[in-house]
Scaffold this active site. Structure first.
Site, short mmCIF file in Angstrom:
data_model
loop_
_atom_site.label_atom_id
_atom_site.label_comp_id
_atom_site.label_asym_id
_atom_site.label_seq_id
_atom_site.Cartn_x
_atom_site.Cartn_y
_atom_site.Cartn_z
N LYS A 186 0.99 -1.13 -0.15
CA LYS A 186 0.02 -0.01 0.03
C LYS A 186 1.03 1.11 0.06
O LYS A 186 1.95 1.17 0.08
CB LYS A 186 -0.97 -0.08 1.31
CG LYS A 186 -1.98 -1.29 1.23
CD LYS A 186 -2.65 -1.48 -0.11
CE LYS A 186 -3.78 -2.47 0.11
NZ LYS A 186 -3.98 -3.48 0.16
C1 LIG Z 1 -5.01 -4.49 1.10
C2 LIG Z 1 -6.57 -4.52 1.20
C3 LIG Z 1 -7.32 -5.07 2.01
C4 LIG Z 1 -6.50 -5.92 3.22
O1 LIG Z 1 -5.41 -5.47 3.82
P1 LIG Z 1 -4.32 -6.21 4.88
O2 LIG Z 1 -3.73 -5.24 5.38
O3 LIG Z 1 -3.48 -6.86 3.54
O4 LIG Z 1 -5.19 -7.16 5.59
C5 LIG Z 1 -8.75 -5.03 2.36
N1 LIG Z 1 -9.32 -4.50 1.46
C6 LIG Z 1 -8.75 -3.97 0.30
C7 LIG Z 1 -9.63 -3.35 -0.72
C8 LIG Z 1 -7.47 -4.04 0.12
O5 LIG Z 1 -6.79 -3.51 -1.01
#
Ligand SMILES: *Cc1c(COP(=O)(O)O)cnc(C)c1O
Length: 404
Positions: A186
């Site tokens: 992210k």
């Molecule tokens: C990355 C993501 C998640 C999950 O996040 P994690 O930190 O990997 O558990 C949930 N929803 C969306 C839309 C994402 O892109």
């Protein structure tokens, strides 16, 4: 994944602060921690950046979605409208809350449309779990209005949209609660982590309590704290929070570079006849983590993706065939394969997941190419990428008469 592109002395300093005090736990231990409260500081940074009244850091973005559902009162047997194009965590969070996912259509915003949501509403619908895909907001005017008119809760999975705004308001603040991810991919990363945000104090308190076995976090004797609700452990460690904190302090710089690089590539692609772009109701609010564009047909898109891979063009995502981002590959969901029974096994699925008809979503995702934007491209790298992209796509489009 720009967050990881910037990793340096600032991240190390924050982590070392924690290691030096040995206060790896985010609560209490006031004497030991010598004033170091990394999770709290991370929450303050996210509140400041998003304008959220309350932010609460947890162990992952998935955990933040779980907290958002729980704090919004969504649970056993509740129907929750979800998109077929999202990271799978959205759907898992609904299922593990004991709730029932109902799939609705997305459109060229890459997010659920008000029209799609409306068509999926039933008397059992309790909430919409809206996902702001690929770094930009959904059409919030029409969706907020619809949810309000229908008396349905709006919850936002902004897992991949920190830094996205709509009308100067951060995603995650349009409904009862929102969730961000700080995983490795992210815009800002903690290694693993997530943030829950809301403007409602009660909702915040529920999420705070839910994320830590029901602890009220009142007083300085953890073992004697009141526990108003049951919860679970979704706590973030101070080590992860420390990394997230350093990253959060870089977000404005990352956003600036993303936007500049995305604009360059988008302007290059504008040269090509036959390409259209993801529709952004608020283009200025884009976090610019992805450049999303459509080819005229699924067949041509597949061909372009294959040719770009052959040419070694990096950063290309074709979500249509991705195992984790589009419903076509979610066989385990369609078969309701879980390690143990869930509420949905007892209550029955609200839709026939194996035979869902979502023609609009199929068309949109099938024709979509998503290019991950990097903040650290050099001028030469981005120019070469622009050259390669335009050359390959023009060649593919020229190979077929455009029909659609
Ligand atoms: C990355 C993501 C998640 C999950 O996040 P994690 O930190 O990997 O558990 C949930 N929803 C969306 C839309 C994402 O892109």
């Amino acid at each position: 994944m720009p967050g990881t592109e910037f990793f340096g002395a600032e991240e190390r300093k924050e982590v070392n602060d924690v290691l030096n005090t040995t206060a790896l736990f985010r609560y209490n231990h006031d004497a030991l921690r010598q004033g170091m409260w990394k999770a709290k500081e991370l929450e303050e940074e996210v509140s400041k950046f998003t304008g959220a009244g309350y932010a609460h850091a947890v162990s992952s973005g998935s955990a933040a979605v779980a907290c958002a559902l729980a704090a919004s009162g969504i649970g056993h047997g509740d129907e929750v409208i979800v998109p077929p194009f999202t990271f799978l965590a959205t759907i898992e969070a609904v299922l593990y809350a004991g709730a029932l996912p109902v799939f609705a259509e997305i459109d060229e915003t890459l997010c659920l449309s008000a029209e799609g949501i409306e068509a999926a509403i039933s008397p059992k619908t309790k909430a919409v779990l809206l996902v702001h895909m690929c770094g930009a907001a959904a059409d919030m005017d029409s969706i907020s209005l619809l949810c309000e008119n229908k008396g349905i809760k709006l919850i936002e999975d902004a897992g991949q949209a920190l830094g996205a705004f709509y009308g100067n308001k951060s995603v995650g603040l349009f409904g009862t609660a929102g969730a961000f991810s700080f995983d490795f991919f992210k815009i800002t990363t903690a290694g693993e982590g997530g943030l829950f945000i809301t403007n409602d104090e009660e909702t915040y308190k529920k999420a705070d309590t839910f994320s830590d076995h029901g602890h009220s976090h009142v007083g300085d004797n953890r073992g004697m704290e009141p526990h108003p609700y049951l919860g679970f452990n979704f706590r973030i460690s101070e080590l992860h929070a420390a990394v997230g904190l350093a990253q959060m302090r870089r977000i404005d710089k990352i956003l600036g570079l993303n936007k500049k690089n995305k604009k360059y590539l988008k302007d290059r692609l504008r040269e090509i006849d036959g390409i259209t772009f993801r529709y952004m109701p608020d283009e200025d609010g884009d976090s610019a983590t992805f450049l999303n564009f459509f080819l005229p047909s699924i067949e041509l898109t597949k061909k372009a993706v294959a040719r770009l891979a052959e040419e070694g063009v990096g950063g290309i995502n074709y979500w249509y065939t991705n195992m984790y981002h589009f419903i076509n590959q979610w066989d385990h969901l369609k078969n309701l394969s879980a390690s143990a029974p869930l509420a949905i096994h007892h209550l029955g699925a609200p839709q026939d997941y194996k035979n869902l008809e979502l023609p609009k979503s199929q068309d949109v995702v099938g024709r979509l190419i998503s290019l991950g934007i990097r903040a650290t491209w050099t001028a030469e790298e981005i120019e070469k990428l622009g050259d390669d992209l335009t050359r390959v796509i023009k060649e593919v489009l020229a190979s077929h008469p455009v029909e659609k």
